[in-house]
Design a protein around this motif. Structure first.
Motif, short mmCIF file in Angstrom:
data_model
loop_
_atom_site.label_atom_id
_atom_site.label_comp_id
_atom_site.label_asym_id
_atom_site.label_seq_id
_atom_site.Cartn_x
_atom_site.Cartn_y
_atom_site.Cartn_z
N THR A 83 0.63 -2.55 1.22
CA THR A 83 1.98 -3.04 0.92
C THR A 83 3.02 -2.30 1.75
O THR A 83 3.97 -2.90 2.26
CB THR A 83 2.29 -2.91 -0.58
N SER A 95 4.33 -9.35 -3.82
CA SER A 95 3.64 -8.10 -4.14
C SER A 95 4.70 -7.04 -4.39
O SER A 95 5.80 -7.10 -3.82
CB SER A 95 2.74 -7.62 -2.99
N ALA A 130 4.87 -8.35 -8.50
CA ALA A 130 4.82 -9.72 -8.00
C ALA A 130 5.46 -10.69 -8.99
O ALA A 130 5.59 -10.38 -10.18
CB ALA A 130 3.38 -10.13 -7.74
N HIS A 158 -1.40 -13.77 -2.59
CA HIS A 158 -0.05 -13.21 -2.78
C HIS A 158 0.87 -13.66 -1.64
O HIS A 158 1.80 -14.41 -1.87
CB HIS A 158 -0.13 -11.68 -2.86
N ASP A 194 -4.08 -0.93 -2.11
CA ASP A 194 -2.96 -1.85 -2.29
C ASP A 194 -1.63 -1.21 -1.92
O ASP A 194 -0.79 -1.84 -1.29
CB ASP A 194 -2.93 -2.37 -3.72
N THR A 237 5.15 -2.59 -5.63
CA THR A 237 4.52 -1.34 -6.05
C THR A 237 5.51 -0.21 -5.88
O THR A 237 6.63 -0.39 -5.39
CB THR A 237 3.25 -1.07 -5.21
#
Length: 364
Positions: free
Chosen positions: A232, A312, A296, A241, A228, A314
């Motif tokens: 991203t 999304s 998100a 998403h 992920d 991170t």
């Protein structure tokens, strides 16, 4: 957890010390050595991912390629046997049922790799609309999917005697220790890499050899967490998403995967109308200016005015800052380089608007 679907290699993952979580109805390895270590290994050496939860389906019969081309957005006429293509399965209103990879085997055989949770929906729609001479089968448990990603990925496959000289999005059918394996120059990390599809029941033979070769190359087994963060950083969409029945390909900046000159594909009229009018929102990148991790479903503001929502978010191990993808209102006319704020649980986090990817792709 006992009700979750499991891949063919779960016992091996447990022996290798994986932690697990649910994803798309499947029990998935999340991490082994830690997300940051696995992410870094993939960017700098090589990472091995078991993504056997991904769906598989087969369209076979006279005119299979022609039928699939009239169903999905991208133009299969741009490729031929031995090539694969990213494409989208849309509904009549232009919403995305799924994004997937189509393998062109022959004019009469197309192999599909959709997302795990959407495989049944894609297969059902194909079966509903296919002419009687075509056979559409769900092959979810016929093949495993193993992704070898990173600058040393070629070294790993070469150690197993598997083909590596295909172009990006090209594939070759091979064999390892008696197990048939389809090898494709694809991936979801932005790195040079390959995805291998061995038979489900004999995937362990290939996986064990890959583990040894990856470790010899200084790489790591990698799980869902680093998958992920890697995707991203590249700005790659994840269905549910950045793409959904409510988020069109144009809003997600996937218009490049639409064959606009084709006479037919599902959702064509709606997407042509949206293209003519211009999408009301578009996918953008956000990079935190201050300290904070983006997630998100957070509100994006221009001053005091809400202008979008994150899809999304991170912490980027490569950039060492928080990053996010967000759908921003086109009418707000926010330029790249502009500053916005994101409401992170009541705290305003300043972010710079950027054009994805956040790091340069090395797929080719």
């Amino acid at each position: 957890m006992s009700e979750l679907l499991q891949g063919p290699l779960e016992d091996r993952h447990r022996e290798l010390g994986a932690s697990f979580a649910e994803f798309g109805g499947w029990l998935m390895p999340v991490s082994y050595a830690g997300t940051v270590a696995e992410h870094t290994a993939t960017r700098e050496a090589v990472g091995l991912f078991d993504v056997s939860h991904l769906g598989k389906a087969l369209v076979r019969g006279p005119g299979a390629a022609e039928f699939v081309n009239a169903a999905f957005t991208n133009d299969l006429r741009r490729i031929g046997p031995g090539k694969a293509q990213y494409t989208l399965c849309c509904n009549s209103s232009g919403g995305v049922i799924d994004d997937l990879i189509a393998y062109y085997v022959s004019d009469d055989e197309i192999f599909l790799v959709p997302n795990a949770a959407n495989t049944a929906a894609v297969v059902a729609e194909l079966q509903r609309l296919a002419p009687p001479e075509l056979t559409i089968t769900d092959e979810h448990r016929s093949y495993a999917v193993l992704a070898v990603q990173g600058p040393k990925s070629t070294e790993v496959l070469t150690a197993l005697g598997l083909p590596t000289d295909m172009d990006y999005m090209g594939y070759a059918d091979a064999e390892y220790d008696g197990v048939p394996v389809r090898v494709c120059r694809t991936g979801y990390t932005g790195e040079h890499g390959y995805e291998l599809l061995p038979e489900w029941d004999r995937a362990g033979v290939v996986f064990d050899a890959l583990v040894a070769a990856v470790q010899a190359a200084g790489g790591e087994l990698a799980g869902l967490g680093s998958r992920d963060t890697l995707r991203t950083e590249m700005g790659y969409p994840l269905h549910g998403h950045e793409l959904s029945l409510d988020i069109s390909p144009l809003q997600a900046r996937c218009g490049w995967a639409i064959g606009w000159k084709k006479d037919a594909f599902w959702g064509r009229d709606a997407l042509l109308a949206e293209k003519a009018a211009g999408p009301k929102r578009t996918l953008r990148g956000l990079k935190a200016v201050g300290r904070g991790v983006l997630r998100a479903d957070l509100t994006v503001l221009d001053g005091d005015t809400p202008v979008g929502i994150t899809t999304s978010g991170t912490f980027s191990p490569s950039l060492k800052v928080g990053i996010a993808l967000a759908l921003l209102d086109t009418a707000a006319d926010i330029a790249d380089g502009a500053r916005v704020t994101v409401d992170v649980r009541g705290r305003a986090l300043e972010c710079e608007v950027v054009a994805p990817p956040f790091v340069a792709a090395k797929t080719r």
